[in-house]
Design an enzyme around this catalytic site. Structure first.
Site, mmCIF file in Angstrom:
data_model
loop_
_atom_site.group_PDB
_atom_site.id
_atom_site.type_symbol
_atom_site.label_atom_id
_atom_site.label_comp_id
_atom_site.label_asym_id
_atom_site.label_seq_id
_atom_site.Cartn_x
_atom_site.Cartn_y
_atom_site.Cartn_z
ATOM 1 N N LYS A 1 -54.109 -15.390 49.497
ATOM 2 C CA LYS A 1 -53.060 -15.898 48.616
ATOM 3 C C LYS A 1 -53.265 -15.256 47.244
ATOM 4 O O LYS A 1 -54.403 -15.113 46.782
ATOM 5 C CB LYS A 1 -53.194 -17.412 48.534
ATOM 6 N N SER B 1 -47.435 -24.163 49.051
ATOM 7 C CA SER B 1 -47.219 -22.942 48.332
ATOM 8 C C SER B 1 -47.849 -21.706 48.980
ATOM 9 O O SER B 1 -47.518 -20.593 48.597
ATOM 10 C CB SER B 1 -47.776 -23.086 46.912
ATOM 11 N N SER C 1 -50.759 -27.449 50.278
ATOM 12 C CA SER C 1 -50.283 -26.060 50.320
ATOM 13 C C SER C 1 -50.898 -25.171 51.390
ATOM 14 O O SER C 1 -50.437 -24.052 51.581
ATOM 15 C CB SER C 1 -50.480 -25.394 48.966
#
Ligand code: GLN
Length: 481
Positions: A83, A158, A182
């Site tokens: 990420k 996310s 997330s």
């Protein structure tokens, strides 16, 4: 051996270790897949084509020099994605925000160093909601990621880019971060296993902070085994993160086959009843039934304060975010506004932050500043911390009667892109089942539990005792059989 990109991470590492495949061959296969799929999915902010191949060649060289060994490093030659809120030395790290445009971290996050020490090859940095604030990746300054199962839908957020990259087999496994769901929510939306480890289990050194009392890094993978392999590599104490725990890390792979015989699974029926999609209810009931058939015992539990978890989370997370994001001021790194002759420091701060942050980040900084301000602190922030303690007590009571707590991961399968962007409250409500694990610090896993009638993945979530990820892996493995 079958197509490389279909293989489990464990099999890839074994084949590369024995010399059945080269790391270069593996890396090339995944990079080809990225070239074919990325236009459809938009999972990546950066793909490190050359760097990845150079690293693969170096691994192959070292292996040839050392001879083939089946007990090579656990992730040897396994392509991973990170990420894009995890620092990578010399490689852009943006948090999908304009404010970090041009930022090249001088060091790599501890998790990156540990993955590489385990033989993994970092292939790219994945898209996220700006600073990990969101549940759909639509808050990214670089555009939304699409769900590979249905590109009109969100992959979740996310960590949506990491989930979409793994689900579309552009990488074998990926890391996400989870502040309120997330990792688990995108795992559920994309048909993957996603783990939010116990707070303190994994070092946060080099993770761009969102809400420091809630943030944890964890794996997204196709199977519990691959997730266990990755967590094994990144878990454990790090002197560079004062909140990282010295608790010993058990052998997760050994725990996988433990089964669920005698395991007491707590089900908070009242909490899970409200507002949950029928297909999700059905998948949840079926998962419980399969655990029961495998020897687990279902016990009814209550979590009386769980219904306050969303407001508590959005008070605490925004408060911490407003403080953490104060560092993006245009002075030290990232974007700085163009300055005119008459402009002072104040204008520089104001315009830099106005230009650099997106709407959701601004909303949260304002909310967080408000709930921390004199006169409102007691009514909002302090009260939220008190209810957080009550929620912790709910789980402590529950764990007297059960060993894990089961819930759906999300109230619905993946929603459509654009469906909730105009209504932040609706977006926030999709985190109803995930935020409690962050507020309590407990570990939680999302496990694939079948498909909805329109063929969208559904996830079931288990929350365990502090530092008991091993039981979560064992229970997940039973469901996979
Ligand atoms: N969706 C939640 C939020 O918007 C959780 C985000 C996260 O876990 N990073 O804050």
């Amino acid at each position: 051996m079958g197509a490389i990109i279909e293989q489990r991470a464990r099999a890839i590492a074994r084949d590369v270790a024995t010399g059945a495949r080269t790391a270069t061959e593996v890396c090339q296969a995944f990079l080809d897949r990225i070239r074919a799929e990325e236009a459809r999915v938009s999972a990546f902010n950066t793909v490190m084509y050359e760097r990845a191949l150079a690293r693969a060649a170096a691994l192959d060289g070292a292996r040839q020099a050392g001879g083939g060994r089946p007990d090579g490093p656990p992730l040897l030659g396994v392509p991973v994605a990170l990420k894009d809120n995890m620092c990578t030395a010399g490689v852009p790290t943006t948090a999908s925000s304009r404010i970090l445009r041009g930022f090249l971290p001088p060091y790599s996050a501890t998790v990156v160093q540990r993955l590489e020490a385990a033989g993994a090859i970092v292939i790219g940095k994945t898209n996220l909601d700006e600073f990990a604030m969101g549940s759909s990746t639509e808050n990214s300054a670089l555009g939304a990621t699409r769900n590979p199962w249905d590109v009109s839908r969100t992959p979740g957020g996310s960590s949506g880019g990491s989930a979409a990259a793994v689900a579309s087999r552009m990488v074998s496994v990926a890391l996400g971060s989870d502040t309120g769901g997330s990792i688990r929510q995108p795992a559920a939306f994309c048909g993957l296993v996603g783990v939010k480890p116990t707070y303190g289990r994994v070092s946060r050194y080099g993770l761009l902070a969102f809400a420091s009392s809630l943030d944890q890094i964890g794996p997204l993978a196709h199977t519990a085994e691959d997730a266990a392999l990755v967590l094994q590599a990144i878990a454990g104490h790090d002197p560079l993160d004062a909140t990282s725990s010295a608790e010993p890390v058990p052998d997760y792979l050994a725990a996988l086959d433990r089964g669920v015989s005698g395991l007491r699974i707590g089900v908070p029926r009242a909490f899970v009843g409200e507002g949950v999609d029928a297909a999700v209810q059905r998948a949840f009931a079926e998962a419980l039934e399969r655990w029961r058939a495998a020897g687990a015992r279902l016990v009814d539990i209550e979590l009386p304060h769980a219904r306050f978890a969303i407001p508590v989370y959005y008070l605490i997370a925004t408060a911490e975010a407003s403080s953490n994001l104060a560092r993006y001021d245009g002075v030290r790194y990232g974007h700085r506004t163009a300055l005119g002759r008459e402009d002072g420091l104040r204008e520089m701060y104001d315009r830099t932050r106005d230009e650099g942050f997106g709407a959701e980040v601004k909303r949260r900084v304002m909310l967080g500043t408000y709930v921390l301000s004199a006169g409102y602190y007691d009514a909002y922030y302090l009260k939220a911390q008190q209810v957080r303690t009550l929620l912790r007590q709910d789980y402590a009571h529950a764990f007297a009667a059960c060993d894990v707590v089961a819930m759906p991961t999300t109230p619905t399968p993946a929603f459509k892109l654009g469906e909730k962007t105009d209504d932040p409250i609706q977006m926030y409500l999709s985190d109803v089942f995930t935020v409690s694990a962050n507020l309590t610090g407990l570990p939680a896993i999302s496990i694939p539990a079948g498909l909805s009638p329109d063929r969208l993945p559904i996830g079931v979530q288990l929350t365990g005792r502090m530092f008991d990820e091993a039981t979560l892996f064992a229970a997940a493995h039973v469901l996979e059989q």
